[in-house]
Structures are given as C-alpha cells and as structure tokens.
Scaffold this motif. Structure first.
Motif, mmCIF file in Angstrom:
data_model
loop_
_atom_site.group_PDB
_atom_site.id
_atom_site.type_symbol
_atom_site.label_atom_id
_atom_site.label_comp_id
_atom_site.label_asym_id
_atom_site.label_seq_id
_atom_site.Cartn_x
_atom_site.Cartn_y
_atom_site.Cartn_z
ATOM 1 N N ALA A 173 0.826 -1.205 0.000
ATOM 2 C CA ALA A 173 0.000 0.000 0.000
ATOM 3 C C ALA A 173 0.860 1.254 0.000
ATOM 4 O O ALA A 173 0.595 2.211 -0.735
ATOM 5 N N CYS A 174 1.897 1.239 0.820
ATOM 6 C CA CYS A 174 2.784 2.398 0.901
ATOM 7 C C CYS A 174 3.511 2.614 -0.425
ATOM 8 O O CYS A 174 3.610 3.744 -0.908
ATOM 9 N N ALA A 175 4.009 1.529 -1.028
ATOM 10 C CA ALA A 175 4.714 1.649 -2.306
ATOM 11 C C ALA A 175 3.801 2.194 -3.396
ATOM 12 O O ALA A 175 4.239 2.960 -4.265
ATOM 13 N N ALA A 176 2.532 1.829 -3.345
ATOM 14 C CA ALA A 176 1.596 2.268 -4.376
ATOM 15 C C ALA A 176 1.137 3.706 -4.188
ATOM 16 O O ALA A 176 0.880 4.414 -5.181
ATOM 17 N N LEU A 177 1.031 4.175 -2.949
ATOM 18 C CA LEU A 177 0.374 5.458 -2.681
ATOM 19 C C LEU A 177 1.309 6.594 -2.285
ATOM 20 O O LEU A 177 1.049 7.752 -2.607
ATOM 21 N N SER A 178 2.354 6.301 -1.525
ATOM 22 C CA SER A 178 3.151 7.370 -0.919
ATOM 23 C C SER A 178 3.904 8.170 -1.974
ATOM 24 O O SER A 178 4.528 7.605 -2.877
ATOM 25 N N GLU A 179 3.861 9.497 -1.852
ATOM 26 C CA GLU A 179 4.595 10.384 -2.748
ATOM 27 C C GLU A 179 5.765 11.065 -2.043
ATOM 28 O O GLU A 179 6.519 11.805 -2.672
ATOM 29 N N PHE A 180 5.911 10.834 -0.759
ATOM 30 C CA PHE A 180 6.997 11.406 0.034
ATOM 31 C C PHE A 180 7.622 10.281 0.841
ATOM 32 O O PHE A 180 7.029 9.217 1.009
ATOM 33 N N PRO A 181 8.818 10.492 1.378
ATOM 34 C CA PRO A 181 9.452 9.419 2.149
ATOM 35 C C PRO A 181 8.563 8.981 3.309
ATOM 36 O O PRO A 181 8.190 9.799 4.152
ATOM 37 N N PRO A 182 8.178 7.709 3.374
ATOM 38 C CA PRO A 182 7.348 7.245 4.484
ATOM 39 C C PRO A 182 8.132 7.220 5.783
ATOM 40 O O PRO A 182 9.369 7.216 5.782
#
Length: 455
Positions: free
Chosen positions: A202-211
C-alpha cells in the motif's frame, strides 16, 4: 409528562469540564490531580474525541527536532507505548509536520478512561450541555440532558473544552464563528480504518513522500505514516463519484503492521454547530469513505483483502472561538512569539483546509519553531469563573489553523484544569489567579513552558 429540572448530582463541584475530547480529558485529569472535585460532561457514550478516530496527535517536536509538548500529553503516549498502542514521536521528511505521533484509537480511549477513573473524575457520558446560567460574568450552573432526565450541575469554576465553545456561548460570552468576515468554516472529514492491509504494498503504491518507519519488539519496521495525492487516479475517482475535484490529498498512519487509518474525506459547506448540517455530513461522508474503500480495494495493491470501517462520527475543524482577554494571531505564529503568561508551548504549523473543500495551506511556525500559549487566551472577556481550552480558545481564523490540533489542545486543556482547580481552591477569579503559582504547578506537573526543562 412534564420534566422537573433538579440538581443532577446533589453537590457543587470544584470544577466542571464540558467536553471529553483530548482537551477535556487533559483538563479534567489536571484539575482532579490538583485535588479538585471534578465532573466531566460528554455527549457521546465514550471519550477521546478525534484521538479516538485514528488521527495522529500532532505534534510534539518542533522543526528543529526539539520536543516542546510534555505533561499529560506525553504521559498518555508513554502509557500507550507500554500497551503497544503507540510508537512514540517519529521524525518525518517532506511533510508539513516534523514528527508524527500515531496512536491506536481504541487503546487511547480505554487508557484515558482508566486515567480519569484513577484520578477520581466523575464522568457523565451521554450528557449534553443545553444551557448555562450566568450573571455579572459568573457562571452559576449548567443545564444538561441525559437519557432519562433534564437537570443541572453546579460548580465553582467551569472549563469549556467542547471544541465549539458551547458552554461559553450558552453563558453569553462573545465568540467568533468561522472565518473573519464570511463566517465560512473549514471542511469536515471522516476517518476510515482499513484492516488486513499489506502495508508495504500500500505504501509503495500510494506514498509520494518518504514514508516514516517504526517498529515494535520482534516486528520489523513498517510504515507508520505516509501521505500523498490521488492525482494518478483523478478520472477513476471522479467516475466513481468519490470526489468532485482532482488531486485530492490524503494522510495515513498506524501503529500496527497490518492496519491503516486513512484521512482522505472532506465535505465543505457544513456548519459544525448545526445538528442538521452534521447529520447531512454524517450520511454523505459515510458514503464518501465507503466509495473510497471500494476504490482502494479494486485499484490499489495491498488492499485486496482489506476490511474497511468508517468512523462513527464527523471530525470538525472549525466552529466558534471565544473572544478572550488575548487573541492569538497570525503574527504570533509567524514569529514564534513568547509570552510572560505562557502556560505551555506548541509547534504545530498553520494547517488550513480552505472552506471550498478543494485545497489546503500549510505555513511554518517562525522563530525557533515553537510559540507560547498565553494564559489570557483561555479567559473569555468579562468572565470570572470560566475558561476555554482546546479548539475553542481565543485565536484568529489564521492562528486557529495551528492551535486547533490535538497536541496544542492537550497543552491548553492541562493548563485550564490546573488553573480552574487553583481558582476554585483559593476562591479567586480566573483572570486574577497568581501567574507564578499557576506556572509553578504546571512545571511540577511536567509541562514545558519554554523557559525551563520539564520536571
């Protein structure tokens, strides 16, 4: 059958706190710990406010990485860490805040409930403030309605932590409503919780900034916070009727490796003081987050097997603010102003969601990244035994974008509780309370005032 209005509880409390959100919890705990007989009045069947929805508690650390929020706020986080319901304060990159403090919504609610019981606070759930009787600037009692009775409660000092300044407004105090000039209010939202999520996907698909990653004993680090926009899916989301605009922003957080709290709904044109508007918003936002859930499950990796739970109530950003002896203003935030009557510090930047529901504005705190919260901003003009804490303290529309968030609300709640207890015990008007005594008690309680290390 006519209702006879009688004293709901046959005693005069030292302190009555209206509202069981984070500000009210902090106020009631602080007052009771100072030895005040304290009652907390909450219209819902649970306490916690926005902390019980899955929102992060923003923010304890300034842009320089210095922690400025301590006291009861830090104590609750510490207790949640022990229970597994928090991961502490985690620095961020690329965001408008410099650290996030995610908490488990249910554990927050349960632990806060236990803390109030330990402190001896009388909590009245399902009890709504209907009116406040005041004369010559002194509140005498409040009228409340519970499941089977209409009655009143008496106290020596009253703390308005309702978020909407309900108690102060009912007592006749001057309030500002919505934006200066127009009266428009920031949009309302509803949180969405997803369980059985593959967070890495989910994070790889959605995040646009460093998680932001954190871990727990025996568990590999996992993304506890990430954010971005749905720009890549504008057409799909419009076709599904989830949003009527493009480039919608979202924020997510969690303290568990397989769950996610999603802040991605918004509804403009809602008056948070109007029960009809709030009822309409509850219906439409529930539909919006249900549509969002369908979108995530169908189009976003990591959500294929997820179950989704819309929050039970609407989150309100802005309604009324009292007109206080001092009004926190734009310049105070822009320069990171310090005050002689500081009752704590805050460092959350200005976060304004435009009333049109289509854009946000984030502006940094100036100076050293923190600003003092002055005691005078908690005192409604012309009142002797009434204080306001949390979202409804005295602030301009602009400054409200910074002070409305949970960490500042907990700071002002704790200060209001200590001040109310001292005023009740010394039979002193809140505005005439000895400042050195108040500040000394706050320091003893572990509050950071900006001029000395917390105890």
């Amino acid at each position: 059958m006519s209702l006879k209005i009688e004293n709901l509880i046959d005693e005069t409390f030292d302190v009555l706190v209206g509202g069981g959100g984070v500000a009210g919890i902090s106020a009631a705990l602080a007052a009771a710990r100072q030895g005040a007989r304290t009652v907390l009045v909450e219209p819902r069947p649970f306490i916690g406010g926005n902390a019980a929805t899955g929102l992060c508690i923003h923010t304890f650390l300034s842009k320089q990485g210095k922690q400025v929020v301590y006291g009861i706020a830090q104590e609750i986080v510490d207790r949640l860490i022990v229970l597994g319901g928090a991961v502490g304060h985690v620095p961020t990159q690329g965001g408008y805040v410099y650290a996030v403090t995610p908490v488990d919504a249910d554990l927050f609610r349960m632990e806060a409930t236990a803390m109030l019981a330990e402190a001896g606070v009388v909590v009245l759930y399902g009890t709504t403030l209907l009116a406040a009787d005041a004369d010559d600037g002194t509140v005498r009692r409040v009228t409340v309605c519970s499941k089977d009775r209409l009655g009143y409660l008496k106290a020596k000092v009253f703390v308005d932590a309702t978020g909407d300044a309900d108690l102060a407004f009912q007592a006749g105090a001057q309030c500002r409503e919505g934006w200066d000039g127009s009266g428009a209010m920031q949009p309302v939202s509803m949180m969405l919780r997803a369980v059985s999520v593959d967070l890495s996907k989910a994070c790889a698909a959605l995040s646009e900034f460093p998680p932001v990653y954190a871990g727990k004993p025996g568990i590999d680090p996992f993304p506890v916070y990430f954010h971005g926009t749905f720009t890549r899916w504008n057409a799909i989301l419009r076709d599904m009727g989830v949003y009527d605009h493009d480039d919608h922003q979202f924020w997510t957080n969690t303290v568990w490796p397989n769950q996610l709290n999603i802040n991605a709904s918004r509804m403009a044109g809602v008056n948070g003081n109007d029960p009809i508007d709030l009822s309409r918003a509850t219906l439409q936002l529930t539909r919006q987050v249900q549509g969002l859930a369908q979108f995530l499950q169908k189009y976003i990796p990591g959500f294929e097997n997820a179950l989704f739970l819309p929050n039970a109530f609407v989150g309100v950003r802005e309604t009324r603010n009292i007109k206080g002896v001092y009004e926190i203003n734009e310049e105070d935030i822009r320069v990171g102003r310090k005050f002689d009557d500081s009752i704590g510090q805050a460092c959350f930047p200005v976060d304004i969601h435009h009333p049109d529901g289509k854009s946000q504005q984030h502006i940094d705190v100036g100076g050293d990244g923190a600003y003092d919260l002055p005691y005078r901003a908690l005192i409604p003009q012309g009142y002797t035994n009434l204080l306001a804490a949390g979202r409804c303290l005295s602030a301009t529309s602009y400054a409200h974008g910074a002070t409305r968030n949970m960490a500042p609300c907990m700071v002002t709640g704790e200060a209001a509780g200590v001040a109310a207890a001292l005023a009740a015990q010394t039979n002193t008007a809140c505005g005439e309370l000895a400042l050195d005594l108040l500040q000394a008690r706050l320091r003893e309680s572990g509050v950071y005032l900006g001029d000395s290390a917390p105890a």
